[in-house]
Design a protein around this motif. Sequence first.
Motif, PDB file in Angstrom:
ATOM      1  N   VAL A  16       0.811  -1.037   0.061  1.00 14.25           N
ATOM      2  CA  VAL A  16       0.078   0.079   0.076  1.00 14.25           C
ATOM      3  C   VAL A  16       0.905   1.048   0.045  1.00 14.25           C
ATOM      4  O   VAL A  16       0.560   2.021  -0.887  1.00 14.25           O
ATOM      5  N   PRO A  17       1.809   1.383   0.839  1.00 11.57           N
ATOM      6  CA  PRO A  17       2.856   2.549   0.732  1.00 11.57           C
ATOM      7  C   PRO A  17       3.480   2.644  -0.716  1.00 11.57           C
ATOM      8  O   PRO A  17       3.751   3.945  -1.182  1.00 11.57           O
ATOM      9  N   PHE A  18       3.713   1.744  -1.222  1.00 17.37           N
ATOM     10  CA  PHE A  18       4.365   1.556  -2.469  1.00 17.37           C
ATOM     11  C   PHE A  18       3.581   2.315  -3.677  1.00 17.37           C
ATOM     12  O   PHE A  18       4.028   3.159  -4.318  1.00 17.37           O
ATOM     13  N   GLU A  19       2.160   1.758  -3.441  1.00 16.23           N
ATOM     14  CA  GLU A  19       1.150   2.456  -4.639  1.00 16.23           C
ATOM     15  C   GLU A  19       0.943   3.905  -4.126  1.00 16.23           C
ATOM     16  O   GLU A  19       1.049   4.812  -4.957  1.00 16.23           O
ATOM     17  N   VAL A  20       0.869   4.400  -2.579  1.00 23.98           N
ATOM     18  CA  VAL A  20       0.783   5.676  -2.310  1.00 23.98           C
ATOM     19  C   VAL A  20       2.079   6.472  -3.143  1.00 23.98           C
ATOM     20  O   VAL A  20       1.703   7.846  -3.378  1.00 23.98           O
ATOM     21  N   ALA A  21       3.472   6.137  -3.016  1.00 20.42           N
ATOM     22  CA  ALA A  21       4.634   6.732  -3.589  1.00 20.42           C
ATOM     23  C   ALA A  21       4.267   6.719  -4.899  1.00 20.42           C
ATOM     24  O   ALA A  21       4.662   7.893  -5.534  1.00 20.42           O
ATOM     25  N   SER A  22       3.813   5.872  -5.559  1.00 24.96           N
ATOM     26  CA  SER A  22       3.625   5.909  -7.072  1.00 24.96           C
ATOM     27  C   SER A  22       2.465   7.204  -7.344  1.00 24.96           C
ATOM     28  O   SER A  22       2.772   8.130  -8.305  1.00 24.96           O
ATOM     29  N   ILE A  23       1.237   7.299  -6.650  1.00 28.72           N
ATOM     30  CA  ILE A  23       0.742   8.449  -6.568  1.00 28.72           C
ATOM     31  C   ILE A  23       1.354   9.803  -6.387  1.00 28.72           C
ATOM     32  O   ILE A  23       1.096  10.668  -7.175  1.00 28.72           O
ATOM     33  N   LEU A  24       2.276  10.062  -5.262  1.00 28.56           N
ATOM     34  CA  LEU A  24       2.919  10.932  -4.844  1.00 28.56           C
ATOM     35  C   LEU A  24       3.742  11.361  -6.098  1.00 28.56           C
ATOM     36  O   LEU A  24       3.713  12.497  -6.605  1.00 28.56           O
ATOM     37  N   LEU A  25       4.327  10.423  -6.914  1.00 34.72           N
ATOM     38  CA  LEU A  25       5.364  10.722  -7.790  1.00 34.72           C
ATOM     39  C   LEU A  25       4.326  11.210  -9.140  1.00 34.72           C
ATOM     40  O   LEU A  25       4.860  12.111  -9.871  1.00 34.72           O
ATOM     41  N   LEU A  26       3.233  10.899  -9.345  1.00 38.24           N
ATOM     42  CA  LEU A  26       2.493  11.235 -10.418  1.00 38.24           C
ATOM     43  C   LEU A  26       1.976  12.663 -10.060  1.00 38.24           C
ATOM     44  O   LEU A  26       2.165  13.450 -11.029  1.00 38.24           O
ATOM     45  N   VAL A  27       1.602  13.000  -8.811  1.00 35.55           N
ATOM     46  CA  VAL A  27       1.167  14.329  -8.601  1.00 35.55           C
ATOM     47  C   VAL A  27       2.293  15.256  -8.814  1.00 35.55           C
ATOM     48  O   VAL A  27       2.247  16.267  -9.082  1.00 35.55           O
ATOM     49  N   ALA A  28       3.560  14.744  -8.316  1.00 34.45           N
ATOM     50  CA  ALA A  28       4.725  15.712  -8.314  1.00 34.45           C
ATOM     51  C   ALA A  28       4.938  15.876  -9.923  1.00 34.45           C
ATOM     52  O   ALA A  28       5.271  17.097 -10.225  1.00 34.45           O
ATOM     53  N   MET A  29       4.957  14.996 -10.895  1.00 32.26           N
ATOM     54  CA  MET A  29       5.129  15.081 -12.269  1.00 32.26           C
ATOM     55  C   MET A  29       4.220  16.199 -12.925  1.00 32.26           C
ATOM     56  O   MET A  29       4.635  17.229 -13.388  1.00 32.26           O
ATOM     57  N   ILE A  30       2.897  16.083 -12.521  1.00 31.19           N
ATOM     58  CA  ILE A  30       1.809  16.863 -13.122  1.00 31.19           C
ATOM     59  C   ILE A  30       2.049  18.398 -12.391  1.00 31.19           C
ATOM     60  O   ILE A  30       2.055  19.336 -13.128  1.00 31.19           O
ATOM     61  N   GLY A  31       2.512  18.461 -11.071  1.00 35.33           N
ATOM     62  CA  GLY A  31       2.495  19.702 -10.414  1.00 35.33           C
ATOM     63  C   GLY A  31       3.588  20.352 -11.115  1.00 35.33           C
ATOM     64  O   GLY A  31       3.679  21.730 -11.284  1.00 35.33           O
ATOM     65  N   ALA A  32       4.873  19.783 -11.282  1.00 40.02           N
ATOM     66  CA  ALA A  32       5.931  20.254 -11.878  1.00 40.02           C
ATOM     67  C   ALA A  32       5.788  20.938 -13.242  1.00 40.02           C
ATOM     68  O   ALA A  32       6.205  22.026 -13.558  1.00 40.02           O
ATOM     69  N   ILE A  33       5.046  20.067 -14.031  1.00 40.92           N
ATOM     70  CA  ILE A  33       4.441  20.758 -15.589  1.00 40.92           C
ATOM     71  C   ILE A  33       3.977  21.749 -15.370  1.00 40.92           C
ATOM     72  O   ILE A  33       3.997  22.863 -16.068  1.00 40.92           O
ATOM     73  N   VAL A  34       2.823  21.868 -14.493  1.00 40.26           N
ATOM     74  CA  VAL A  34       1.844  22.920 -14.364  1.00 40.26           C
ATOM     75  C   VAL A  34       2.602  24.268 -14.003  1.00 40.26           C
ATOM     76  O   VAL A  34       2.341  25.272 -14.386  1.00 40.26           O
ATOM     77  N   ILE A  35       3.373  24.137 -12.976  1.00 40.92           N
ATOM     78  CA  ILE A  35       4.153  25.352 -12.360  1.00 40.92           C
ATOM     79  C   ILE A  35       5.336  25.763 -13.318  1.00 40.92           C
ATOM     80  O   ILE A  35       5.139  27.158 -13.446  1.00 40.92           O
ATOM     81  N   ALA A  36       5.948  25.026 -13.884  1.00 34.93           N
ATOM     82  CA  ALA A  36       6.716  25.513 -14.831  1.00 34.93           C
ATOM     83  C   ALA A  36       6.514  25.879 -16.168  1.00 34.93           C
ATOM     84  O   ALA A  36       7.113  26.764 -16.903  1.00 34.93           O
ATOM     85  N   LYS A  37       5.441  25.624 -16.423  1.00 31.29           N
ATOM     86  CA  LYS A  37       4.814  26.000 -17.806  1.00 31.29           C
ATOM     87  C   LYS A  37       4.715  27.574 -18.162  1.00 31.29           C
ATOM     88  O   LYS A  37       4.231  28.049 -16.885  1.00 31.29           O
ATOM     89  N   LYS A  38       5.012  27.964 -19.174  1.00 31.83           N
ATOM     90  CA  LYS A  38       4.594  29.615 -19.492  1.00 31.83           C
ATOM     91  C   LYS A  38       3.078  29.568 -19.584  1.00 31.83           C
ATOM     92  O   LYS A  38       2.411  28.886 -19.955  1.00 31.83           O
ATOM     93  N   ASP A  39       2.552  30.673 -19.030  1.00 35.63           N
ATOM     94  CA  ASP A  39       0.933  30.844 -19.013  1.00 35.63           C
ATOM     95  C   ASP A  39       0.705  31.226 -20.470  1.00 35.63           C
ATOM     96  O   ASP A  39       1.152  32.250 -20.953  1.00 35.63           O
TER      97      ASP A  39
END
Lengths: 100, 170
Positions: B147-170
């Motif tokens: 279960v922690p392993f699956e939660v870690a995968s969700i964390l990585l997915l959220v971080a990936m999407i977050g990084a793209i959204v934050i660094a993107k030019k508006d």
Amino acid sequence: MLTLAHYLVLSAIIFSIGVAGVLIRRNLIVMFMSLELMLNAVNINLAAFSSYLQQMTGQIFIVFVMAVAAAEAAVGLALFISLFRNKQTINADEINTMRG
Amino acid sequence: MNEIFMNVGFWVLGITAVVASLFMVTRENPVHSALWMLLTFFAVAGIFIQLDAEYIAAIQVMVYAGAILVLYMFVVMLLNPKSTGFIKVPAKVILGSVVALVLFLQIVMTLMGTGVIKSAQMSGMNLPEGLSNVKAFGAVMFTQYIVPFEVASILLLVAMIGAIVIAKKD
């Protein structure tokens, strides 16, 4: 003769250097690198106790710490890019809009 | 003989890690800092091998030295920040060093205060017959900690999407 204390003291030294880096440096990127250094010191602790107690759990948690570190690096560096685009600086002393 | 190798390995790797991290904190150029951090990561990977964590050592080299460090180098070169204002306030340097030193002494005092650690010998990992480190690791990871392993995968997915959204030019 190597004891558990050897590894724990090594980890404490690296952790303290990381703390000093965060406090001394004003470059946000280098401050983040020091954070990674502190996470690495914690990983040494976890591996040492895993070997000492003959339990796999410590090594499992190292993987989770690494996952969190990777996520933190990605989001943090994205924030710096966004910040640099707006402010043209990543010096922590010059980012004082909120008078912190 | 094995004992001597372990001792020499520990001191070489430990001193390398400490010296490299000291240089990392004090170099003015962020690119140099990143390269010293790379050396620290390799030394810590060697420490992991000493502690019977071969799989962790491998992913330390791949994830930290391979992925995270490249990300840092990429951002440093992309932003090319002028290194003005490098350690210009000596008071701040002294204060930071003293705080770090006090923290270190406190950790060491705590270590010395615990009786278990003083005499603790490292005996090495006792793996079940016929299991390598990676097999034993996987057996625990994918049963007890699934279960922690699956939660870690969700964390990585959220971080990936977050990084793209934050660094993107508006």
